[in-house]
Design a protein around this motif. Structure first.
Motif, PDB file in Angstrom:
ATOM      1  N   PHE A   1       0.856  -1.194   0.000  1.00  0.00           N
ATOM      2  CA  PHE A   1       0.000   0.000   0.000  1.00  0.00           C
ATOM      3  C   PHE A   1       0.887   1.237   0.000  1.00  0.00           C
ATOM      4  CE2 PHE A   1      -2.643  -3.167   2.296  1.00  0.00           C
ATOM      5  CZ  PHE A   1      -3.715  -3.199   1.425  1.00  0.00           C
ATOM      6  N   LYS A   2       0.862   1.955  -1.101  1.00  0.00           N
ATOM      7  CA  LYS A   2       1.672   3.176  -1.200  1.00  0.00           C
ATOM      8  C   LYS A   2       0.748   4.373  -1.004  1.00  0.00           C
ATOM      9  CE  LYS A   2       5.260   0.916  -3.276  1.00  0.00           C
ATOM     10  NZ  LYS A   2       5.630  -0.184  -2.381  1.00  0.00           N
ATOM     11  N   LEU A   3       1.130   5.250  -0.089  1.00  0.00           N
ATOM     12  CA  LEU A   3       0.337   6.437   0.168  1.00  0.00           C
ATOM     13  C   LEU A   3       0.269   7.293  -1.090  1.00  0.00           C
ATOM     14  CD1 LEU A   3      -1.057   7.683   2.649  1.00  0.00           C
ATOM     15  CD2 LEU A   3       0.902   9.197   2.827  1.00  0.00           C
ATOM     16  N   PRO A   4      -0.941   7.645  -1.535  1.00  0.00           N
ATOM     17  CA  PRO A   4      -1.031   8.529  -2.699  1.00  0.00           C
ATOM     18  C   PRO A   4      -0.480   9.909  -2.347  1.00  0.00           C
ATOM     19  CG  PRO A   4      -3.196   8.228  -1.689  1.00  0.00           C
ATOM     20  CD  PRO A   4      -2.258   7.263  -1.008  1.00  0.00           C
TER      21      PRO A   4
ATOM     22  N   LEU B   1      -8.482  12.055  -1.491  1.00  0.00           N
ATOM     23  CA  LEU B   1      -7.950  10.979  -0.655  1.00  0.00           C
ATOM     24  C   LEU B   1      -8.940   9.822  -0.590  1.00  0.00           C
ATOM     25  CD1 LEU B   1      -5.685   9.993   1.211  1.00  0.00           C
ATOM     26  CD2 LEU B   1      -6.858  11.094   3.122  1.00  0.00           C
ATOM     27  N   PHE B   2     -10.235  10.177  -0.431  1.00  0.00           N
ATOM     28  CA  PHE B   2     -11.249   9.134  -0.367  1.00  0.00           C
ATOM     29  C   PHE B   2     -11.232   8.290  -1.628  1.00  0.00           C
ATOM     30  CE2 PHE B   2     -15.528   7.490  -1.104  1.00  0.00           C
ATOM     31  CZ  PHE B   2     -15.731   6.789   0.071  1.00  0.00           C
TER      32      PHE B   2
ATOM     33  N   ILE C   1      -8.013   6.065  -2.000  1.00  0.00           N
ATOM     34  CA  ILE C   1      -8.021   4.846  -1.181  1.00  0.00           C
ATOM     35  C   ILE C   1      -9.043   3.836  -1.693  1.00  0.00           C
ATOM     36  CG2 ILE C   1      -8.501   3.924   1.119  1.00  0.00           C
ATOM     37  CD1 ILE C   1      -7.392   6.611   2.219  1.00  0.00           C
TER      38      ILE C   1
ATOM     39  N   ASP D   1      -8.252   1.891  -4.750  1.00  0.00           N
ATOM     40  CA  ASP D   1      -7.207   0.883  -4.545  1.00  0.00           C
ATOM     41  C   ASP D   1      -7.770  -0.509  -4.353  1.00  0.00           C
ATOM     42  OD1 ASP D   1      -4.927   2.255  -4.763  1.00  0.00           O
ATOM     43  OD2 ASP D   1      -4.371   2.208  -2.649  1.00  0.00           O
TER      44      ASP D   1
ATOM     45  N   TRP E   1      -6.320  -3.969  -2.249  1.00  0.00           N
ATOM     46  CA  TRP E   1      -6.968  -4.599  -1.098  1.00  0.00           C
ATOM     47  C   TRP E   1      -7.315  -6.052  -1.392  1.00  0.00           C
ATOM     48  CZ3 TRP E   1      -6.681  -2.419   3.462  1.00  0.00           C
ATOM     49  CH2 TRP E   1      -6.530  -1.024   3.542  1.00  0.00           C
TER      50      TRP E   1
ATOM     51  N   PHE F   1      -4.101  -8.038  -1.406  1.00  0.00           N
ATOM     52  CA  PHE F   1      -3.617  -8.184  -0.025  1.00  0.00           C
ATOM     53  C   PHE F   1      -4.381  -9.290   0.694  1.00  0.00           C
ATOM     54  CE2 PHE F   1      -4.396  -7.361   4.461  1.00  0.00           C
ATOM     55  CZ  PHE F   1      -3.111  -7.369   4.962  1.00  0.00           C
TER      56      PHE F   1
ATOM     57  N   GLU G   1      -1.496  -3.979  -8.483  1.00  0.00           N
ATOM     58  CA  GLU G   1      -1.276  -2.729  -9.210  1.00  0.00           C
ATOM     59  C   GLU G   1      -1.783  -2.812 -10.644  1.00  0.00           C
ATOM     60  OE1 GLU G   1      -0.693   0.818  -8.531  1.00  0.00           O
ATOM     61  OE2 GLU G   1       0.566  -0.304  -7.120  1.00  0.00           O
ATOM     62  N   TYR G   2      -1.606  -3.965 -11.303  1.00  0.00           N
ATOM     63  CA  TYR G   2      -1.965  -4.055 -12.714  1.00  0.00           C
ATOM     64  C   TYR G   2      -3.215  -4.894 -12.982  1.00  0.00           C
ATOM     65  CZ  TYR G   2       2.347  -1.595 -13.600  1.00  0.00           C
ATOM     66  OH  TYR G   2       3.313  -0.646 -13.613  1.00  0.00           O
TER      67      TYR G   2
ATOM     68  N   TYR H   1      -0.543   1.189   7.463  1.00  0.00           N
ATOM     69  CA  TYR H   1      -1.019   1.996   6.327  1.00  0.00           C
ATOM     70  C   TYR H   1      -1.974   3.112   6.768  1.00  0.00           C
ATOM     71  CZ  TYR H   1      -3.024   3.068   1.716  1.00  0.00           C
ATOM     72  OH  TYR H   1      -3.474   3.708   0.591  1.00  0.00           O
TER      73      TYR H   1
ATOM     74  N   GLU I   1      -0.045   5.803   8.418  1.00  0.00           N
ATOM     75  CA  GLU I   1       0.630   6.715   7.496  1.00  0.00           C
ATOM     76  C   GLU I   1      -0.371   7.733   6.927  1.00  0.00           C
ATOM     77  OE1 GLU I   1       2.390   4.729   4.194  1.00  0.00           O
ATOM     78  OE2 GLU I   1       3.781   6.374   3.737  1.00  0.00           O
ATOM     79  N   ILE I   2      -1.565   7.244   6.576  1.00  0.00           N
ATOM     80  CA  ILE I   2      -2.590   8.143   6.022  1.00  0.00           C
ATOM     81  C   ILE I   2      -2.933   9.236   7.036  1.00  0.00           C
ATOM     82  CG2 ILE I   2      -5.022   8.266   5.329  1.00  0.00           C
ATOM     83  CD1 ILE I   2      -4.722   5.437   4.149  1.00  0.00           C
TER      84      ILE I   2
ATOM     85  N   TYR J   1      -1.957  13.153   6.195  1.00  0.00           N
ATOM     86  CA  TYR J   1      -3.037  14.052   5.789  1.00  0.00           C
ATOM     87  C   TYR J   1      -3.820  14.643   6.966  1.00  0.00           C
ATOM     88  CZ  TYR J   1      -1.971  12.673   1.047  1.00  0.00           C
ATOM     89  OH  TYR J   1      -1.330  12.466  -0.125  1.00  0.00           O
TER      90      TYR J   1
ATOM     91  N   ASN K   1      -6.825  14.911   7.596  1.00  0.00           N
ATOM     92  CA  ASN K   1      -8.133  15.516   7.279  1.00  0.00           C
ATOM     93  C   ASN K   1      -9.267  14.543   7.621  1.00  0.00           C
ATOM     94  OD1 ASN K   1      -7.836  13.620   5.295  1.00  0.00           O
ATOM     95  ND2 ASN K   1      -7.612  15.094   3.617  1.00  0.00           N
TER      96      ASN K   1
ATOM     97  N   THR L   1     -11.255  12.561   6.005  1.00  0.00           N
ATOM     98  CA  THR L   1     -11.164  11.222   5.412  1.00  0.00           C
ATOM     99  C   THR L   1     -10.097  10.392   6.105  1.00  0.00           C
ATOM    100  OG1 THR L   1     -11.888  12.028   3.253  1.00  0.00           O
ATOM    101  CG2 THR L   1     -10.697   9.943   3.287  1.00  0.00           C
TER     102      THR L   1
ATOM    103  N   LEU M   1       8.419  -2.670  -8.270  1.00  0.00           N
ATOM    104  CA  LEU M   1       7.403  -2.753  -9.302  1.00  0.00           C
ATOM    105  C   LEU M   1       7.677  -1.718 -10.388  1.00  0.00           C
ATOM    106  CD1 LEU M   1       4.779  -4.345  -9.709  1.00  0.00           C
ATOM    107  CD2 LEU M   1       3.564  -2.334  -8.955  1.00  0.00           C
TER     108      LEU M   1
ATOM    109  N   LEU N   1       0.100  -2.450 -22.158  1.00  0.00           N
ATOM    110  CA  LEU N   1       0.564  -2.649 -20.785  1.00  0.00           C
ATOM    111  C   LEU N   1       0.945  -4.103 -20.532  1.00  0.00           C
ATOM    112  CD1 LEU N   1       0.815  -0.654 -18.494  1.00  0.00           C
ATOM    113  CD2 LEU N   1      -1.340  -1.478 -17.597  1.00  0.00           C
TER     114      LEU N   1
ATOM    115  N   LEU O   1       4.580  -5.162 -19.234  1.00  0.00           N
ATOM    116  CA  LEU O   1       4.750  -5.762 -17.912  1.00  0.00           C
ATOM    117  C   LEU O   1       5.523  -7.077 -18.023  1.00  0.00           C
ATOM    118  CD1 LEU O   1       4.121  -5.680 -14.881  1.00  0.00           C
ATOM    119  CD2 LEU O   1       1.994  -6.873 -15.361  1.00  0.00           C
TER     120      LEU O   1
END
Lengths: 224, 224, 224, 224
Positions: free
Chosen positions: A40-43, A54-55, A58, A61, A65, A68, A119-120, B112, B115-116, B120, B122, B124, D42, D50, D54
């Motif tokens: 999970f990479k923070l946007p 942000l909503f 997430i 994503d 999820w 994961f 991711e893909y 995760y 980190e959010i 942020y 906020n 959300t 990645l 794509l 990939l």
């Protein structure tokens, strides 16, 4: 580096030595399953309506999820199988040690295909993920088979139970293996096949539930 | 993958098997709590007054420090609860194993939302964080309830103590759950409610302190 | 979340419970010390003489190597102290558990100031690093002091030895604490003071070596 | 920080204390070997085809896969050696503790040269990797030699076996050490030499296989 001579196979470990090998394996499983969170990479957002962005970042994503949750469940399943095997072992030899390390090498890699899938999610990603799971499942199955064939398990373990367990374990590489070419036809079809793993489990448990007890006659040893 | 048939529930583990499941869980808790440090990202600075910029970059990170401290304390709290539960267990069944893995899946995710929240802060972010904590708290509460209901605990454990502990554990999902909608009114209000968790703890401990002893009559077993 | 009432302090743990708390702590130490490697970031090179550039990129990283070696040695030193303390403990109470978690929170953070020191090395970085080490050293000293004062150690432990050990442990926060303001005068001076930690150790060991044996009269218990 | 006075060496640890030091070491090995997966980054793709991109991005990563497999096998080999040593130990002193931490410091670093080798693979990368492995191999050899010389092993361990094991362990730093200058002549030549490590192992095992049993006369103790 990999040792595989007949002489080595005589290096038997029991008791404390066996416990340490299993503890090391448990550690690798625990770390690999926890590293899944790093996918999970923070946007990196900085717009006018940060809250809304942000909503959406997430909730969009969902692929991450899904991958994961799937990988957590499958690695947990591999760990449960490894845990059950380890509880029945009474000794290990050098070949078992090497086969166990090969299984751990595949377990360690799993966060990477999980990230690729999350991711893909395209045919290549699904095929790569299915390949990783197929190979890990084969490594797990080979480990069980070897433990059985080399007589490493407690002598009270029911032979029919052990063979049944090994066969059931091979369901994972079979289902994932078949899904590899399917991914290039339809990723949805491949993922539906993965869901089939759950259903075959319930079917077989219902059908063969009566031999789920690993020990013949005697009650299981409570203190190993 | 998840096994949940009646037959499986008969697969009882005690002694060494139980210890290994708890050791695996402890490992996952330890790794998840340590991975919190990865949320601190080194600022990439290269200005004329690097010293001053670095000082401000670190001290402006107070949101990250707050979320780190909060999550460390909460994960530590979940671990303490899990540790206490594990010390009272005498056996586990397959359902417990699965519920325990579900709790661990939520624990693994926590870095995760931390980190959010830290990045942020906020509405959300606060709501996402509160949701993660609510779900983790529910998973922990369900695990305790199941252990109690299925009779997995030491027979000398005081029933009133156990029920009291389960209820107290549900304070975490209740406080965090209520704070989810509050976050969209005011993030400060939501965070004030989280602080309320500390105060309810002191209140209940003062009021019901007398039944904090888990064992009836006898002294606790010192060697498990 | 943090529990600190008198009633709680009665929750004594011995035997298996104590062992698990120490095993969890060892796990956190092991993970934090291993995460130090993540501070090394692979340089992203793509020039005409890649070989030469890579060599310089790695060898110019000496600040990172220095901070890695220093932090590895200091975290290892904290772990050795924690390990020795744990070997002398016979029981722990709830306050000890909380103080131990506070120490672990500081240990978990250490990779971040290590990265700051390794990447920047300017007065702010040196001061931040020294502050982190001072606070961690204080947390370790408080834990030792509490264990001693609350009578958690084996009754055969020599009082003079224990007090001597606690005082020696406070050398770390003293040396690092003094170096915080020094960093803004000269970072070299601050780092020379850190090196003084090695020398004070040899001095005190030579001078008070005779009371390094923790146990009075009897030989130490070999099986805990 | 590093303690190395004669007085310290008297601080003997056995039983539970010894077990904890080994468990901590096993933890560091397990984490370092699992962190190898973080070297897979990645690819960030967003082209018209794509799927094809990939596939090529992953399959062109063969350098990373090679370095992952190599490092996994070598770290596993170091762990197996450490595991075997630990099973023969009956006590450790302070010098052993320090030498063990030095070995762990090298183990912890290994994911970084692995990433360098996998990403660049040029003479500098190969030489850096070989240097890291040489130093780690030396640290492992020194630890074994010290344990043997200081009489820390079980008294029933066959002296000839122990010396043979120490010498065999030094094959790793010898082969990698020789490959450092070779890397600047030809990276292929250096890597062929690494493969020689496998072959020398089979040669020596076939030639001296008869003394692979660590214990004289008696059967090995099964419960440590």
């Amino acid at each position: 580096v990999a040792d595989a001579t007949p002489e080595d196979a005589r290096q038997i470990e029991e008791g404390r030595g066996l416990d340490r090998v299993i503890a090391f394996s448990d550690g690798v499983f625990a770390i690999a399953i926890t590293l899944l969170v790093l996918n999970f990479k923070l946007p990196d957002l900085s717009g006018p309506d940060l809250d809304d962005e942000l909503f959406h970042a997430i909730s969009d994503d969902w692929g991450l999820w899904f991958s994961f949750a799937l990988s957590f469940a499958i690695i947990a399943r591999f760990w449960v199988a490894h845990h059950r095997l380890s509880m029945l072992l009474r000794r290990i030899d050098h070949h078992f040690l090497v086969l166990n390390l090969v299984l751990l090498a595949f377990i360690v890699v799993l966060p990477y295909p999980t990230e690729i899938l999350g991711e893909y999610g395209n045919p290549t990603a699904v095929a790569v993920y299915a390949t990783a799971m197929t190979l890990t499942g084969l490594a797990s199955g080979v480990l069980w088979s070897y433990a059985l064939r080399a007589g490493l398990m407690d002598s009270r373990v029911d032979d029919r139970w052990a063979k049944h367990s090994v066969l059931r374990g091979f369901m994972i590489p079979i289902f994932f293996g078949v899904s590899i070419p399917l991914a290039f036809v339809s990723t949805t079809l491949a993922e539906v096949l993965w869901a089939g793993l759950f259903f075959q489990h319930f079917y077989f448990t219902r059908r063969f539930g009566s031999i789920l007890q690993p020990y013949r006659d005697q009650p299981p040893p409570t203190k190993g």
